[in-house]
Write a protein that holds these residues in place. Structure first.
Motif, PDB file in Angstrom:
ATOM      1  N   ARG A   1     -24.816 -37.358  56.841  1.00  0.00           N
ATOM      2  CA  ARG A   1     -24.597 -36.032  56.270  1.00  0.00           C
ATOM      3  C   ARG A   1     -23.964 -35.131  57.317  1.00  0.00           C
ATOM      4  O   ARG A   1     -24.356 -35.162  58.482  1.00  0.00           O
ATOM      5  N   GLY A   2     -22.994 -34.362  56.920  1.00  0.00           N
ATOM      6  CA  GLY A   2     -22.356 -33.474  57.885  1.00  0.00           C
ATOM      7  C   GLY A   2     -21.219 -32.697  57.265  1.00  0.00           C
ATOM      8  O   GLY A   2     -21.153 -32.523  56.044  1.00  0.00           O
ATOM      9  N   SER A   3     -20.300 -32.261  58.106  1.00  0.00           N
ATOM     10  CA  SER A   3     -19.146 -31.504  57.632  1.00  0.00           C
ATOM     11  C   SER A   3     -17.971 -31.755  58.571  1.00  0.00           C
ATOM     12  O   SER A   3     -18.146 -32.163  59.716  1.00  0.00           O
ATOM     13  N   VAL A   4     -16.790 -31.524  58.055  1.00  0.00           N
ATOM     14  CA  VAL A   4     -15.577 -31.670  58.860  1.00  0.00           C
ATOM     15  C   VAL A   4     -14.532 -30.712  58.298  1.00  0.00           C
ATOM     16  O   VAL A   4     -14.466 -30.484  57.088  1.00  0.00           O
ATOM     17  N   VAL A   5     -13.748 -30.115  59.197  1.00  0.00           N
ATOM     18  CA  VAL A   5     -12.661 -29.226  58.777  1.00  0.00           C
ATOM     19  C   VAL A   5     -11.394 -30.062  58.661  1.00  0.00           C
ATOM     20  O   VAL A   5     -10.935 -30.660  59.642  1.00  0.00           O
ATOM     21  N   LEU A   6     -10.843 -30.148  57.464  1.00  0.00           N
ATOM     22  CA  LEU A   6      -9.626 -30.924  57.235  1.00  0.00           C
ATOM     23  C   LEU A   6      -8.416 -30.147  57.759  1.00  0.00           C
ATOM     24  O   LEU A   6      -8.312 -28.938  57.534  1.00  0.00           O
ATOM     25  N   PRO A   7      -7.494 -30.805  58.457  1.00  0.00           N
ATOM     26  CA  PRO A   7      -6.359 -30.101  59.079  1.00  0.00           C
ATOM     27  C   PRO A   7      -5.484 -29.331  58.100  1.00  0.00           C
ATOM     28  O   PRO A   7      -4.881 -28.317  58.465  1.00  0.00           O
ATOM     29  N   HIS A   8      -5.407 -29.793  56.865  1.00  0.00           N
ATOM     30  CA  HIS A   8      -4.556 -29.113  55.881  1.00  0.00           C
ATOM     31  C   HIS A   8      -5.370 -28.447  54.766  1.00  0.00           C
ATOM     32  O   HIS A   8      -4.822 -28.100  53.713  1.00  0.00           O
ATOM     33  N   GLY A   9      -6.681 -28.284  55.011  1.00  0.00           N
ATOM     34  CA  GLY A   9      -7.523 -27.647  54.010  1.00  0.00           C
ATOM     35  C   GLY A   9      -7.726 -28.532  52.787  1.00  0.00           C
ATOM     36  O   GLY A   9      -7.296 -29.681  52.758  1.00  0.00           O
ATOM     37  N   THR A  10      -8.371 -27.970  51.782  1.00  0.00           N
ATOM     38  CA  THR A  10      -8.672 -28.740  50.572  1.00  0.00           C
ATOM     39  C   THR A  10      -7.778 -28.343  49.387  1.00  0.00           C
ATOM     40  O   THR A  10      -7.802 -29.007  48.355  1.00  0.00           O
ATOM     41  N   GLY A  11      -7.043 -27.260  49.560  1.00  0.00           N
ATOM     42  CA  GLY A  11      -6.228 -26.772  48.453  1.00  0.00           C
ATOM     43  C   GLY A  11      -7.029 -25.943  47.475  1.00  0.00           C
ATOM     44  O   GLY A  11      -6.526 -25.471  46.458  1.00  0.00           O
ATOM     45  N   LYS A  12      -8.300 -25.756  47.804  1.00  0.00           N
ATOM     46  CA  LYS A  12      -9.188 -24.997  46.926  1.00  0.00           C
ATOM     47  C   LYS A  12      -9.524 -23.651  47.556  1.00  0.00           C
ATOM     48  O   LYS A  12      -9.744 -23.561  48.767  1.00  0.00           O
ATOM     49  N   ASP A  13      -9.542 -22.608  46.744  1.00  0.00           N
ATOM     50  CA  ASP A  13      -9.942 -21.287  47.221  1.00  0.00           C
ATOM     51  C   ASP A  13     -11.471 -21.256  47.244  1.00  0.00           C
ATOM     52  O   ASP A  13     -12.113 -21.195  46.205  1.00  0.00           O
TER      53      ASP A  13
ATOM     54  N   ASN B   1     -14.534 -21.601  59.227  1.00  0.00           N
ATOM     55  CA  ASN B   1     -14.406 -23.032  58.952  1.00  0.00           C
ATOM     56  C   ASN B   1     -14.386 -23.306  57.460  1.00  0.00           C
ATOM     57  O   ASN B   1     -13.589 -24.112  56.959  1.00  0.00           O
ATOM     58  N   ALA B   2     -15.282 -22.628  56.731  1.00  0.00           N
ATOM     59  CA  ALA B   2     -15.351 -22.816  55.283  1.00  0.00           C
ATOM     60  C   ALA B   2     -14.041 -22.413  54.621  1.00  0.00           C
ATOM     61  O   ALA B   2     -13.539 -23.101  53.722  1.00  0.00           O
ATOM     62  N   LYS B   3     -13.476 -21.314  55.066  1.00  0.00           N
ATOM     63  CA  LYS B   3     -12.217 -20.828  54.498  1.00  0.00           C
ATOM     64  C   LYS B   3     -11.034 -21.702  54.910  1.00  0.00           C
ATOM     65  O   LYS B   3     -10.032 -21.785  54.202  1.00  0.00           O
ATOM     66  N   ALA B   4     -11.155 -22.352  56.076  1.00  0.00           N
ATOM     67  CA  ALA B   4     -10.044 -23.147  56.598  1.00  0.00           C
ATOM     68  C   ALA B   4      -9.962 -24.534  55.985  1.00  0.00           C
ATOM     69  O   ALA B   4      -8.990 -25.256  56.188  1.00  0.00           O
ATOM     70  N   GLY B   5     -10.988 -24.931  55.245  1.00  0.00           N
ATOM     71  CA  GLY B   5     -10.937 -26.239  54.610  1.00  0.00           C
ATOM     72  C   GLY B   5     -12.036 -27.180  55.033  1.00  0.00           C
ATOM     73  O   GLY B   5     -11.860 -28.403  55.048  1.00  0.00           O
ATOM     74  N   GLN B   6     -13.196 -26.630  55.390  1.00  0.00           N
ATOM     75  CA  GLN B   6     -14.331 -27.488  55.727  1.00  0.00           C
ATOM     76  C   GLN B   6     -14.876 -28.150  54.472  1.00  0.00           C
ATOM     77  O   GLN B   6     -15.012 -27.518  53.434  1.00  0.00           O
ATOM     78  N   VAL B   7     -15.179 -29.438  54.579  1.00  0.00           N
ATOM     79  CA  VAL B   7     -15.851 -30.130  53.482  1.00  0.00           C
ATOM     80  C   VAL B   7     -17.203 -30.631  53.976  1.00  0.00           C
ATOM     81  O   VAL B   7     -17.321 -31.108  55.108  1.00  0.00           O
ATOM     82  N   ASN B   8     -18.204 -30.477  53.163  1.00  0.00           N
ATOM     83  CA  ASN B   8     -19.535 -30.993  53.469  1.00  0.00           C
ATOM     84  C   ASN B   8     -19.715 -32.313  52.725  1.00  0.00           C
ATOM     85  O   ASN B   8     -19.217 -32.481  51.615  1.00  0.00           O
ATOM     86  N   PHE B   9     -20.408 -33.240  53.332  1.00  0.00           N
ATOM     87  CA  PHE B   9     -20.562 -34.554  52.717  1.00  0.00           C
ATOM     88  C   PHE B   9     -21.950 -35.118  52.988  1.00  0.00           C
ATOM     89  O   PHE B   9     -22.610 -34.746  53.951  1.00  0.00           O
ATOM     90  N   ARG B  10     -22.375 -36.020  52.118  1.00  0.00           N
ATOM     91  CA  ARG B  10     -23.621 -36.754  52.321  1.00  0.00           C
ATOM     92  C   ARG B  10     -23.614 -37.991  51.434  1.00  0.00           C
ATOM     93  O   ARG B  10     -23.018 -37.980  50.355  1.00  0.00           O
ATOM     94  N   VAL B  11     -24.248 -39.051  51.908  1.00  0.00           N
ATOM     95  CA  VAL B  11     -24.326 -40.261  51.092  1.00  0.00           C
ATOM     96  C   VAL B  11     -25.400 -40.079  50.029  1.00  0.00           C
ATOM     97  O   VAL B  11     -26.371 -39.348  50.230  1.00  0.00           O
ATOM     98  N   ASP B  12     -25.223 -40.771  48.899  1.00  0.00           N
ATOM     99  CA  ASP B  12     -26.265 -40.763  47.879  1.00  0.00           C
ATOM    100  C   ASP B  12     -27.263 -41.877  48.194  1.00  0.00           C
ATOM    101  O   ASP B  12     -27.181 -42.537  49.238  1.00  0.00           O
ATOM    102  N   LYS B  13     -28.190 -42.116  47.308  1.00  0.00           N
ATOM    103  CA  LYS B  13     -29.252 -43.096  47.564  1.00  0.00           C
ATOM    104  C   LYS B  13     -28.730 -44.508  47.757  1.00  0.00           C
ATOM    105  O   LYS B  13     -29.400 -45.354  48.354  1.00  0.00           O
ATOM    106  N   LYS B  14     -27.535 -44.777  47.236  1.00  0.00           N
ATOM    107  CA  LYS B  14     -26.976 -46.126  47.334  1.00  0.00           C
ATOM    108  C   LYS B  14     -25.915 -46.251  48.431  1.00  0.00           C
ATOM    109  O   LYS B  14     -25.243 -47.276  48.537  1.00  0.00           O
ATOM    110  N   GLY B  15     -25.756 -45.191  49.219  1.00  0.00           N
ATOM    111  CA  GLY B  15     -24.793 -45.240  50.313  1.00  0.00           C
ATOM    112  C   GLY B  15     -23.376 -44.873  49.916  1.00  0.00           C
ATOM    113  O   GLY B  15     -22.432 -45.085  50.681  1.00  0.00           O
ATOM    114  N   ASN B  16     -23.218 -44.307  48.712  1.00  0.00           N
ATOM    115  CA  ASN B  16     -21.890 -43.895  48.249  1.00  0.00           C
ATOM    116  C   ASN B  16     -21.597 -42.452  48.649  1.00  0.00           C
ATOM    117  O   ASN B  16     -22.500 -41.621  48.738  1.00  0.00           O
TER     118      ASN B  16
END
Length: 233
Positions: free
Chosen positions: A60-72, A155-170
């Motif tokens: 589980r964590g976060s990363v700032v994508l270099p080109h953002g997510t394209g989402k406001d 970071n959030a505005k620049a294109g940070q995405v948060n992520f985490r695996v589900d119970k099955k590792g997806n």
């Protein structure tokens, strides 16, 4: 209506001419699979060889994508005093205390990311069942529980995405939009995979990234070469 969708989907499947693609090939091919009237999200799906039941294998964590997510991204900050003022100056959309608690209580989760200072987390605990399932509960691992709210908002505005695996590792994460160039999608995807590889637990045995696929919101998925992804560190 279902028949029309089936025909469209079959036409997209016919464009997939390989069983496995390199990441570069996948981002180029997925752009050919655009079929919706809106700007579809490019989503990277990974299956990791981890057992999230073990705390050290909960990726589980976060990363700032270099080109953002394209989402406001709409950012809410639960803070007070000078931290609240700093958040406003950094561009947070919603800042405050009671007003945010009232929003959550009423089920009005009109924000994409919620950031909180550590001293305020006690007040959010009772809303875990509301925020948790939506992935909105602030967490130190994603940088959303922090005293540096200015950096977190930027970071959030620049294109940070948060992520985490589900119970099955997806794990699924949006790496941009169909309107992005292939190079932008590639660099975003590579940055994300590099972050995931750096987080491989010492206790995880065997192959770490077991499956990988790229798709658009309305498209079939393209299988990606996992041997290549393992090299991104």
């Amino acid at each position: 209506m279902a028949k029309k969708h089936s025909k469209r989907y079959q036409e997209l499947l016919n464009k997939i001419n390989k069983d496995v693609y390199s990441l570069k090939e996948a981002v180029e091919k997925v752009k050919e699979l655009q079929s919706a009237k809106f700007d579809e999200t490019a989503e990277l799906a990974l299956k990791l060889g981890v057992d999230p039941r073990h705390a050290d294998q909960m990726i589980r964590g976060s990363v700032v994508l270099p080109h953002g997510t394209g989402k406001d991204v709409k950012v809410a900050v639960f803070a007070k005093g000078e931290k609240a003022e700093g958040a406003k100056e950094a561009g947070a959309d919603i800042v405050g205390e009671d007003e945010i608690l009232d929003m959550i209580q009423n089920g009005n989760l009109d924000f994409d990311i919620l950031i909180a200072t550590p001293d305020m987390m006690g007040k959010l605990g009772r809303f875990g069942k509301i925020l948790g399932p939506k992935g909105l509960m602030p967490n130190p691992k994603t940088g959303t529980v922090t005293m540096d709210v200015v950096k977190a908002v930027k970071n959030a505005k620049a294109g940070q995405v948060n992520f985490r695996v589900d119970k099955k590792g997806n794990m699924h994460v949006g790496i941009g939009k169909a309107s992005f160039s292939a190079d932008q999608l590639f660099e975003n995807a590579k940055t994300f995979v590099e972050k995931i590889n750096k987080m491989k637990p010492a206790s995880a045995k065997g192959r770490y990234i077991q499956n990988a696929a790229l798709s658009l919101t309305m498209s079939p998925s393209l299988k990606i070469d996992i041997n290549e992804l393992a090299e991104y560190k």
